[in-house]
Every structure is written in structure tokens, then in C-alpha cells.
Design an enzyme around this catalytic site. Structure first.
Site, PDB file in Angstrom:
ATOM      1  N   THR A  98       2.298  17.033   0.207  1.00 40.08           N
ATOM      2  CA  THR A  98       2.064  18.275   0.945  1.00 40.08           C
ATOM      3  C   THR A  98       2.522  19.505   0.183  1.00 40.08           C
ATOM      4  OG1 THR A  98       2.318  17.123   3.039  1.00 40.08           O
ATOM      5  CG2 THR A  98       2.633  19.482   3.109  1.00 40.08           C
ATOM      6  N   ASP A 116       5.594  10.863   2.887  1.00 42.54           N
ATOM      7  CA  ASP A 116       5.264   9.657   3.662  1.00 42.54           C
ATOM      8  C   ASP A 116       5.781   8.365   3.024  1.00 42.54           C
ATOM      9  OD1 ASP A 116       4.023  11.278   5.482  1.00 42.54           O
ATOM     10  OD2 ASP A 116       1.973  10.763   4.907  1.00 42.54           O
ATOM     11  N   ASP A 134      -2.137  12.222  -2.165  1.00 45.75           N
ATOM     12  CA  ASP A 134      -1.356  12.103  -0.936  1.00 45.75           C
ATOM     13  C   ASP A 134      -0.578  10.799  -1.122  1.00 45.75           C
ATOM     14  OD1 ASP A 134      -1.808  12.838   2.416  1.00 45.75           O
ATOM     15  OD2 ASP A 134      -0.780  11.000   1.817  1.00 45.75           O
ATOM     16  N   SER A 135       0.689  10.773  -0.759  1.00 49.94           N
ATOM     17  CA  SER A 135       1.500   9.602  -1.105  1.00 49.94           C
ATOM     18  C   SER A 135       1.110   8.345  -0.335  1.00 49.94           C
ATOM     19  CB  SER A 135       2.989   9.901  -0.935  1.00 49.94           C
ATOM     20  OG  SER A 135       3.355   9.908   0.420  1.00 49.94           O
ATOM     21  N   SER A 136       0.183   8.454   0.605  1.00 55.37           N
ATOM     22  CA  SER A 136      -0.345   7.238   1.238  1.00 55.37           C
ATOM     23  C   SER A 136      -1.121   6.414   0.217  1.00 55.37           C
ATOM     24  CB  SER A 136      -1.268   7.598   2.405  1.00 55.37           C
ATOM     25  OG  SER A 136      -0.556   8.384   3.318  1.00 55.37           O
ATOM     26  N   GLN A 165      14.951  -4.504  12.557  1.00 57.01           N
ATOM     27  CA  GLN A 165      14.121  -3.362  12.977  1.00 57.01           C
ATOM     28  C   GLN A 165      14.995  -2.149  13.309  1.00 57.01           C
ATOM     29  OE1 GLN A 165      11.370  -4.565  16.103  1.00 57.01           O
ATOM     30  NE2 GLN A 165      10.801  -6.410  14.989  1.00 57.01           N
ATOM     31  N   CYS A 166      16.303  -2.358  13.450  1.00 54.04           N
ATOM     32  CA  CYS A 166      17.217  -1.223  13.697  1.00 54.04           C
ATOM     33  C   CYS A 166      17.445  -0.470  12.396  1.00 54.04           C
ATOM     34  CB  CYS A 166      18.573  -1.706  14.182  1.00 54.04           C
ATOM     35  SG  CYS A 166      18.524  -2.514  15.762  1.00 54.04           S
TER      36      CYS A 166
HETATM   37  N1  ASP Z   1       0.773  13.018   3.711  1.00 57.83           N
HETATM   38  C1  ASP Z   1       1.718  13.703   2.858  1.00 57.83           C
HETATM   39  C2  ASP Z   1       2.102  12.783   1.727  1.00 57.83           C
HETATM   40  O1  ASP Z   1       2.911  11.920   1.901  1.00 57.83           O
HETATM   41  C3  ASP Z   1       2.905  14.132   3.654  1.00 57.83           C
HETATM   42  C4  ASP Z   1       3.948  14.889   2.849  1.00 57.83           C
HETATM   43  O2  ASP Z   1       3.811  15.175   1.694  1.00 57.83           O
HETATM   44  O3  ASP Z   1       4.969  15.241   3.431  1.00 57.83           O
HETATM   45  O4  ASP Z   1       1.574  12.927   0.644  1.00 57.83           O
END
Ligand code: ASP
Length: 338
Positions: free
Chosen positions: A11, A88, A55-57, A274-275
Site C-alpha cells: 500500500t 498483509d 500487493d503482498s498477497s 489458535q490463541c
Molecule cells: N494489500 C496490501 C498489501 O499487503 C496491504 C498493505 O500494504 O498494507 O500489499
């Protein structure tokens, strides 16, 4: 001081695409134009930008290796490294880097932002400028933070201890089981008791990850079909078992049989809670005793991101089951407290 800024995307450098109405990654020139203060810092800043910025996805173990190689090639030319990355999956990348950069004795600081740098209320400026300042900070001629860390909204966290907790707040990250390495206010206060010791050993960069891992997240009512389909997916060599509380799981015979069969086939199973806070403690409750008895390993107080990337690293590091188990049960890079 010389700092290398590695721009992968996220972002922080995104722009709004009028056609789709979404944020899309953009080039470094745009980011630099939005943050002219970068030219005024009292350290020498050089920039390398990955192509394409993402985008880090879309982050992938191949890019973790690429980051390791960039740091290796430039290790003796710079005093520290700042990686610009989407928030992300930042905790996965920071965890992965902590395992592959053995004997690191320079700062590798990841940062990003929740709002693009061109938006008036952006958090990008503070995050980036302070991350650079931290990477350039020394004490008695040695780096303050000779390790992989994440800087976001006034807090510096160990990279393999952090987790993204909020998609909207500027305080996007937390490190529940380990104190911050530094806090930024008028001054940057380093918590020296908690940072890694400087090592004199030569940097070793391990360049492979094995992603043949399944994740089995338990929930009340999970069916045998679901459990067995995850455990028997082709090529799976290890399972991250996301359990309840201190490592607890159902006691149904079909469930325990399915896990035992997977173990008998040579699949490693690592139990992660999961905690967010606290630790897996196998055998504390009767509902985790059977898991312990069948040889399921404890991730103790590791984050999910650290456990997953450590497993990817260990599977590639050694083919020997005993050695793999020994590495998984041991603190390698400050990722767990035991
Ligand atoms: N979707 C963005 C990413 O991870 C979110 C971010 O940068 O905060 O690339």
C-alpha cells in the site's frame, strides 16, 4: 551510514486506479515524490526496486529467497536494510527472513503503511523515515538492532514474533509473546535487553523453502472428510495443526486415528495454538495428551507465521527426520521462548 531500501510493493507505494476503483502497486518514483523528506535524511540512502512491485498477497517463497540474495550481495556495502512490503503478509516475510539469514549482524527492518503515501493522512512517512533511522542506529559502533524486525506505528517488533492484527488501524501489528524491540516517540528508545546479540560469524543465506505443507485449522464440528482430505493431500510432508487454547484438540477416535495414520506415513505435525498469546503445553489437559503421546510436536509460543515458515525452512534444511524434529523443537532465531 549507508542504508539500502528494497521496495517490493504494498500500500505504501500504491495509487488508486480510476478504472477498477482498487489500489494497485506503483513504482518507486511515485513513492519518492510523495515523501521528499527521503532526500533530507542524514544517512546515505540507496534504492533497489523489485519488478514488478506487488500487493503482498502475491508474496512467494521465491521472493523471500530473492530478498536473501539481495541482502547477501549487498551485505558488506551497507550498514542496514529497509524492506518496503505490504502489511498483509509482512509477518510471513519477516519470519522467513529470520530463518534464512543465519548469523545476521545488521538491521533488516520491514515496514509499509495502511494508507498510500499520497493520501494526506498517510502513516507511510513516519513508518518509512523511522524505519530508516532505526536501521542506521548504532551503539558503541555496533547496530542497535542486528536482526530482522518489523516497524509499524511507533513500535519495532522482532520479525518472527509479530502478527497483523488489524486491517484498518494504523497499529496494524502486535507481538503478544515478546516485548517490542524499540518504541518511537520524541526519541527512539531501544529495549536492549530484548534484541539479539551482535555476532562476529559470517552471514549464511539459506536459499530454499519447501512449501509442501498443509494447514489443518480445527473448529467445533470439523468433519472426518475435511480432516482426512487435508492430511492426505498429495506431496504433503508436514502439517501445521491449529489447535485450541494450550494445544487442545478433539478426542474422537476417528480424529486421533487420522492423525496417527498421517504420522505413520512420515508426516510431521506441528501443534500451533489458535490463541495469539501464551503457549502450547502438550499434556496439560487430557485433550492434548494423546497428541503428545503420538509424537505431535509443540510450537510452544510461536506465531502461526513463524511456525509455518520455520517448517518450510526445516523441511528443506534437512532430510533427516530426527534432525528436523530437533530443529523444530529448538529456538533458532528468537522465535520461541523455550
Ligand atoms: N494489500 C496490501 C498489501 O499487503 C496491504 C498493505 O500494504 O498494507 O500489499
Amino acid at each position: 551510514m549507508k542504508i539500502l531500501l528494497i521496495y517490493t510493493g504494498g500500500t505504501i507505494g500504491m495509487v488508486h486506479d480510476a478504472d477498477t476503483g482498487s489500489y494497485i502497486p506503483f513504482d518507486f518514483e511515485n513513492l519518492q515524490a510523495q515523501i521528499p523528506e527521503l532526500k533530507q535524511l542524514n544517512c546515505k540512502l540507496e534504492i533497489t526496486s523489485y519488478e514488478p512491485t506487488i500487493d503482498s498477497s502475491d508474496m512467494h517463497p521465491n521472493i523471500w529467497v530473492q530478498l536473501g540474495e539481495t541482502i547477501e550481495e549487498n551485505y558488506h556495502k551497507y550498514d542496514g536494510f529497509v524492506i518496503l512490503h505490504g502489511s498483509d503478509t509482512m509477518a510471513y516475510t519477516s519470519s522467513a527472513l529470520s530463518f534464512i539469514l543465519e548469523n545476521l549482524n545488521k538491521p533488516v527492518i520491514l515496514t509499509g503503511s495502511q494508507l498510500p503515501s499520497g493520501v494526506p493522512r498517510t502513516d507511510a512517512k513516519e513508518n518509512l523515515i523511522t524505519a530508516i533511522e532505526i536501521a542506521a542506529s548504532t551503539r558503541d559502533g555496533k547496530p542497535e538492532v542486528p536482526e530482522v524486525a518489523v516497524y509499524f506505528e511507533y513500535q519495532l517488533y522482532r520479525g518472527n514474533r509479530t502478527h497483523k492484527v488489524n486491517a484498518e488501524h494504523f497499529e496494524a501489528f502486535e507481538s503478544v509473546n515478546y516485548p517490542p524491540l524499540a518504541e518511537a516517540g520524541v526519541h527512539i528508545k531501544f529495549n536492549r535487553r530484548y534484541t539479539q546479540a551482535v555476532t562476529e560469524e559470517e552471514l549464511i543465506v539459506h536459499k530454499t523453502f519447501n512449501p509442501n505443507i498443509g494447514v489443518l485449522k480445527l473448529f467445533p464440528g470439523i468433519t472426518e472428510t475435511t480432516v482426512r482430505s487435508i492430511l492426505s493431500a498429495p506431496r504433503t510432508q508436514a502439517i501445521i495443526l491449529e489447535t485450541f487454547g494450550s494445544g487442545n484438540a478433539p478426542t474422537s477416535v476417528w480424529f486421533l486415528d487420522a492423525l496417527q495414520e498421517a504420522i505413520d506415513k512420515g508426516i510431521l505435525i506441528l501443534n500451533v495454538s489458535q490463541c495469539q498469546g501464551g503457549s502450547v503445553d502438550l499434556g496439560r489437559y487430557q485433550t492434548s495428551k494423546a497428541l503428545k503421546d503420538m509424537g505431535i510436536l509443540s510450537a510452544y509460543d510461536m506465531t502461526f507465521e513463524a511456525a509455518l515458515t520455520k517448517m518450510m525452512f526445516v523441511l528443506e534444511y534437512s532430510n533427516d527426520v530426527v534432525r528436523r524434529k530437533e530443529l523444530l523443537g529448538r529456538n533458532l532465531q528468537g522465535e520461541m521462548s523455550c
